[in-house]
Design a protein around this motif. Structure first.
Motif, PDB file in Angstrom:
ATOM      1  N   CYS A 292       0.839  -1.201   0.000  1.00  0.00           N
ATOM      2  CA  CYS A 292       0.000   0.000   0.000  1.00  0.00           C
ATOM      3  C   CYS A 292       0.880   1.261   0.000  1.00  0.00           C
ATOM      4  O   CYS A 292       1.692   1.455   0.909  1.00  0.00           O
ATOM      5  CB  CYS A 292      -0.925  -0.013   1.202  1.00  0.00           C
ATOM      6  SG  CYS A 292      -1.989   1.418   1.274  1.00  0.00           S
TER       7      CYS A 292
ATOM      8  N   CYS B 104      -0.132   3.719   3.216  1.00  0.00           N
ATOM      9  CA  CYS B 104       0.306   3.457   4.599  1.00  0.00           C
ATOM     10  C   CYS B 104       1.661   2.767   4.628  1.00  0.00           C
ATOM     11  O   CYS B 104       2.212   2.539   5.700  1.00  0.00           O
ATOM     12  CB  CYS B 104      -0.719   2.606   5.328  1.00  0.00           C
ATOM     13  SG  CYS B 104      -0.915   0.973   4.596  1.00  0.00           S
TER      14      CYS B 104
ATOM     15  N   GLY C 173      -1.259  -0.930   6.970  1.00  0.00           N
ATOM     16  CA  GLY C 173      -2.703  -1.107   7.009  1.00  0.00           C
ATOM     17  C   GLY C 173      -3.448   0.205   7.124  1.00  0.00           C
ATOM     18  O   GLY C 173      -3.158   1.010   8.017  1.00  0.00           O
ATOM     19  N   CYS C 174      -4.371   0.449   6.190  1.00  0.00           N
ATOM     20  CA  CYS C 174      -5.175   1.666   6.239  1.00  0.00           C
ATOM     21  C   CYS C 174      -6.464   1.410   5.455  1.00  0.00           C
ATOM     22  O   CYS C 174      -6.682   0.306   4.977  1.00  0.00           O
ATOM     23  CB  CYS C 174      -4.404   2.858   5.650  1.00  0.00           C
ATOM     24  SG  CYS C 174      -4.165   2.738   3.857  1.00  0.00           S
TER      25      CYS C 174
ATOM     26  N   CYS D 248      -6.095   0.146   1.700  1.00  0.00           N
ATOM     27  CA  CYS D 248      -5.730  -1.261   1.480  1.00  0.00           C
ATOM     28  C   CYS D 248      -6.606  -2.188   2.310  1.00  0.00           C
ATOM     29  O   CYS D 248      -6.275  -3.352   2.482  1.00  0.00           O
ATOM     30  CB  CYS D 248      -4.260  -1.473   1.793  1.00  0.00           C
ATOM     31  SG  CYS D 248      -3.796  -1.053   3.477  1.00  0.00           S
TER      32      CYS D 248
END
Ligand SMILES: [Zn+2]
Lengths: 699, 369
Positions: B292, B295, B299-300, B303
């Motif tokens: 991604c 981020c 993780g955000c 994604c």
């Protein structure tokens, strides 16, 4: 498909956390989109590719897990406690259409007590999104999700003569499926019938009349294999997609049919009691020939570009059921370049028939990440599209002229398209549009340009200059024709009021000037009045290339002008809108020709001299006539003739207008003398007076 | 015209200068007076009078000296006066010029103080247009592959089922057809059906029919799928197809090419991951994921908290495809991919609704000059 991790663990002793298994499966091609909790345990949501029906059951996925962790997959082989009486004494199976049904097995279980399923089973089915029905039906569903093989339980007492006939539907035949709908069947569809009537749409859904009810006592358990294409067609034709049809249309495992039946019979007995009649009635006309597939290291290297050790190759292929056996001349030579294995296609892998399929199996389980990345060697020069440079030049110019590029969807409302369409054009209609107002492919760029202007004007964006490079579509007979076009759309102010200058509205002259700038790339445009009906009759023009590159390019290149009132009202456009559209291929050809012909012209060392002629002319006199009158004189020193001012009214009498024409004189050989200039001027004045009745105003 | 202290309209004789030794003090006095005048010339008008007084062509002091002193002077004086005049002239000329420069500089300063431009006011901005973001993205992807020696080709949007499906190893009734719901043209019965291509892949087949290997092409274009429009679906969108076929192209070259594309387009820190997948016309097939870029993989929302973003499908060309174009599948290998241009642009620029591309709202277009 949803999978319970603890169910998978029944077939393989994997201890890894569910999250890790999820990740490893995903990287081996069994995409697990989500991992959630359920009352029945951790639940994996698999998004399976259509080539892997073998993974539409927990056992199949367990096989992948076993291969990934190099663990043993537990056998599901089992024996039944059978009654003395034989099944084939109470039922008979006939397949009338072996091309549609490759195998049909029937087992009979007598004296069951139909009841709700126990909690553990209900919980598992509910976790998978299924509604528990009763213990017999739930058992068939349970085995479907466990082994991936669809089964169907009939109430044997409802089957006429207790018989099964697998046949094509008769023309006009109807049947009520257990979802309560009356289904019209066709002879392309495979049916399960009893001695009298249809009792199930084969591989799709059972019939209402023979379904298991709480009072059912005797069960005929079907486990069969149907032709994928036939099931797919039937399911599509009926608009009926079921867990069974999904598996059959992707290709179920014919070998699994009998084992699944055994497993299910045992489960029914466990849940509902009763006795299983001895043996299985098994009609198997479509027994597949076991296929041998060779797998060589040479091919692995040729396709993958990286090696995999023998141990890995054999481990992976064995775990997946391909039973690899070294068959090259030196089987003892480890990791030999000449290594070859003979493999056997497992019955559950209809998708794996070729060496390349095994290459993929080995590669995905070994890990795509283990193969190195490198760029190919370049062997050829890169090349853009043949017209790319011409398009770049045009696009740069348009952007310089203040136009913003748009991209539109060519699906349009036929009513709108008609507004811009010449009568001799046959539009291309869609047979299956999503909506009536998107059911035709545009025959002009103007129709979608008008929509883009409309969109912006409705949102308070009033000053617009837009262009689109796209295609129009039409039919020539039945032959589709796609034509590259440029469309311009202009409305509102050319210049907004600022501290430096006054506001100025755009007119059709803006469009003409812009088009001339574009046309210059291809050697210039020639204009003539008139245009399609959708343009304002007084402000419509067609234009041609001044130097067409091919005879076919002599036809009008395009048209431009102010959008006519009739069309503007249909789009509810409340301010003047100007549109132009032109064919691009002739323009690009002209651009190429003009670039090829481009040469340096020596600059004169001598000064150019300008002379202004302030003329009063009769209305209707055109600049072109003035230019023509001057050119006819054949004065070689005339280098340009421009109109610099034009006005009516004031001191100018009615029916006349004033035109200020600037003529530039230049000689490549000498400075022009006052006497020469006086001579030229006199000639020009005389010619204009004589030919056009011009009156020279005092300046 | 004359000076204030010494008359230059009279001859030397009239001034009583008869000996050469008298010339020097006379010129020295003249020079002092000139320097005083120069000092007094402080603005443009004063400077012009000063310049004309000393250098005027007829009535300037120097011209008068030549006319009235030098010309009628007896030979014994002429030499001394001529020499003194020759010394004075460059001084006069240099000082006049220096005063001009000084006065102009001063005037500019004064003007600057008076009329300093307010730079918070806008300049005259000629309206300028813009490329559509889809076009910009096409060009960016094209540039990446041109650098790798690819040739750009194109093909028709209206196709036959043969090129869109059969020749790509998707026979009728193949389940993969479900994933590409197709628009068909309404044509009279008995005519080869026509459809709107569901991917740019048919051009692979056209290209291989038209040329012998090696093949290295990309195919930009519009494609159509019969999906109901929403924020992530449009029934028209854009793809760039890629195809490389040769005797020495393996999965490793495929991987290298995909990684090059991803880092060039999304940035050098973005990682690539290939996940096994399935497409009828490639084998092995892969989904290409990128770490991604928002981020960095932690993780955000972009994604979906996985750290990875699914970019496009690709793989090694399935040998069955070579059969349709008479290529030798035993000798040749290659890879193919189909990038969603709209998706690339949405990811890179944080656009959350694909419909924005085709509404052509100028407030959107303006954001991507
Ligand atoms: Zn992220």
């Amino acid at each position: 498909m949803k999978l319970l991790y603890n169910w998978i663990q029944e077939f393989v002793d994997v201890a890894a956390p569910a999250e890790e298994v999820r990740a490893r499966l995903s990287l081996a091609g069994i995409a697990i989109d989500a991992l959630e909790d359920s009352p029945a345990g951790p639940l994996l949501d698999a998004d399976l590719t259509t080539n892997r029906p073998d993974c539409l059951g927990h056992y199949g996925v367990a096989r992948e897990v076993a291969a990934l962790y190099r663990l043993r997959l537990k056998s599901v082989e089992m024996a039944l406690k059978e009654a003395a009486q034989k099944g084939d004494e109470v039922t008979r199976v006939e397949i009338e259409c072996p091309e549609l049904c490759g195998r049909y097995t029937a087992r009979v279980i007598r004296g069951v007590k139909v009841a709700p399923s126990p909690d553990w089973l209900r919980q598992r089915l509910e976790a998978l999104g299924q509604t528990p029905i009763n213990n017999v039906v739930d058992a068939t569903n349970y085995v479907l999700f466990e082994l991936g093989h669809p089964l169907h339980a009939f109430d044997l007492n409802q089957l006429a003569k207790g018989r099964i006939v697998v046949r094509r539907a008769r023309p006009g035949e109807k049947m009520k499926t257990l979802d309560g709908f009356e289904r019209a069947l066709t002879p392309e569809m495979c049916l399960i019938a009893d001695a009298a009537r249809a009792v199930a749409v084969a591989g799709v859904m059972g019939g209402a009349e023979s379904e298991i009810a709480f009072e059912s006592r005797n069960v005929l358990l079907e486990s069969a294999w149907f032709d994928p294409i036939s099931i797919r067609r039937t399911s599509k034709a009926l608009g009926l997609r079921t867990e069974a049809s999904t598996r059959f249309e992707r290709g179920a495992d014919p070998a699994m049919a009998e084992l699944a039946s055994r497993r299910c019979a045992a489960l029914i007995q466990q849940l509902a009691g009763g006795e299983i009649l001895a043996g299985v009635v098994d009609v198997y006309p479509g027994r597949p020939q076991p296929r041998k597939i060779e797998f060589t290291r040479k091919e692995l290297l040729r396709v993958m570009g990286g090696d995999v050790p023998d141990k890995e190759i054999e481990g992976i292929l064995s775990a997946l059921g391909f039973a690899p056996r070294r068959v090259d001349a030196t089987p003892g030579s480890r990791d030999s370049l000449m290594a070859a294995w003979e493999c056997r296609q497992p019955s559950w892998r209809a998708d794996a028939t070729r060496e390349i399929d095994l290459v993929e199996e080995v590669a995905r389980h070994y890990g795509f990440d283990k193969f190195p990345a490198r760029l190919p060697t370049v062997k050829q020069a890169a090349a853009r599209l043949p017209y790319a440079e011409a398009e770049d030049r045009m696009r740069e110019r348009l952007i310089g002229l203040g136009y913003r590029e748009i991209v539109t969807i060519p699906h349009v409302d036929p009513e709108r398209d008609t507004l811009f369409r010449a009568e001799d054009i046959t539009p291309a209609r869609l047979a299956n549009p999503l909506a009536e107002d998107a059911s035709m492919l545009r025959t002009s760029g103007a129709v979608t340009m008008a929509a883009a202007l409309e969109w912006n004007l409705n949102r308070g964006q009033r000053n617009l200059r837009l262009f689109e490079i796209g295609q129009t579509y039409e039919l020539n007979g039945a032959q589709p024709v796609e034509t590259r076009v440029l469309t311009l759309g202009v409305t509102g102010l050319a210049r907004e009021k600022s501290i430096h200058e006054e506001a100025r509205a755009q007119t059709s002259a803006d469009l003409k000037g812009d088009l001339d700038q574009i046309g210059q790339l291809a050697g210039g445009l020639l204009w003539e009045p008139g245009g399609p009906e959708w343009l304002h009759p007084a402000r419509a023009a067609r234009f041609h290339l001044e130097h067409p590159a091919a005879p076919a390019d002599r036809a009008a290149l395009g048209c431009a002008g102010q959008l006519g009132r009739r069309v503007a009202e249909r789009f509810k456009l409340r301010q003047d809108v100007f549109l132009a559209e032109l064919r691009l291929d002739p323009l690009y050809a002209g651009d190429r020709a003009a670039r090829t012909a481009m040469r340096y012209a020596p600059l004169s060392r001598f000064p150019a001299v300008e002379r202004d002629f302030s003329l009063i002319l009769a209305d209707g006199t055109r600049l072109a006539q003035v230019v023509e009158a001057i050119h006819t004189l054949g004065i070689a020193e005339v280098s340009s003739i421009e109109a610099v001012d034009l006005f009516r009214g004031g001191q100018i009498p009615a029916g006349k207008f004033s035109l200020l024409v600037r003529v530039t004189f230049l000689s490549p050989d000498a400075t022009l003398t006052e006497a020469q200039l006086t001579g030229f001027t006199a000639c020009i004045v005389a010619a204009l007076e004589q030919n056009l009745g011009a009156v020279l105003r005092a300046t | 015209m004359t000076t204030k202290t010494i008359s230059v309209t009279q001859t030397l004789a009239q001034l009583g200068v008869t000996r050469p030794t008298q010339a020097s003090p006379l010129f020295a006095a003249l020079r002092r007076e000139f320097d005083r005048d120069a000092e007094a010339a402080r603005e443009e008008a004063g400077w012009k009078a000063f310049r004309d007084a000393w250098l005027g062509r007829k009535s300037g002091v120097l011209a008068q000296i030549t006319e009235n002193w030098l010309k009628p002077a007896p030979p014994e004086l002429k030499r001394a006066v001529g020499q003194a005049l020759n010394e004075l002239r460059p001084h006069v000329e240099a000082v006049v010029e220096a005063r001009r420069a000084a006065i102009e500089a001063g005037a500019e300063q004064a003007a600057a103080a008076r009329e300093r431009v307010d730079l918070s006011l806008p300049g005259v901005e000629r309206p300028i247009g813009s490329r559509h973001l889809i076009r910009q993205t096409f060009e960016e992807i094209e540039r990446i592959f041109l650098a790798l020696g690819y040739t750009v080709v194109e093909g028709p949007e209206i196709e036959t089922p043969y090129y869109n499906f059969e020749a790509l190893n998707i026979p009728e009734h193949h389940p993969a057809r479900d994933t590409m719901d197709t628009f068909y043209l309404h044509l009279p019965p008995g005519i080869t059906p026509r459809l709107l291509r569901t991917h740019t892949s048919p051009v692979q087949v056209h290209a291989m029919e038209a040329q012998k290997p090696p093949v290295r092409i990309i195919v930009p274009g519009k494609v159509y799928r019969r999906d109901n429009p929403d924020a992530t679906h449009s029934f028209m969108f854009h793809q760039v197809e890629g195809l490389a076929v040769d005797t020495d192209i393996t999965f490793c070259e495929f991987k290298g090419t995909v990684e090059y594309l991803v880092t060039q387009f999304f940035g050098p820190t973005v990682k690539t991951r290939l996940r096994p997948s399935y497409f009828p016309f490639t084998e092995p097939s892969a989904e290409v994921d990128a770490s991604c870029h928002v981020c960095g993989g932690s993780g955000c929302r972009t994604c979906k908290f996985s750290g990875w973003i699914e970019l496009f499908g690709a793989g090694m060309v399935d040998p069955a495809v070579y059969g349709f174009v008479n290529y030798d599948a035993k000798r040749l290998s290659g890879f193919a991919f189909g990038l969603g241009v709209d998706r690339f642009a949405m990811l890179k620029y944080g656009i959350n609704d694909i419909q924005l591309f085709f509404q052509n709202d100028v407030r959107f277009l303006r954001q991507f000059p």
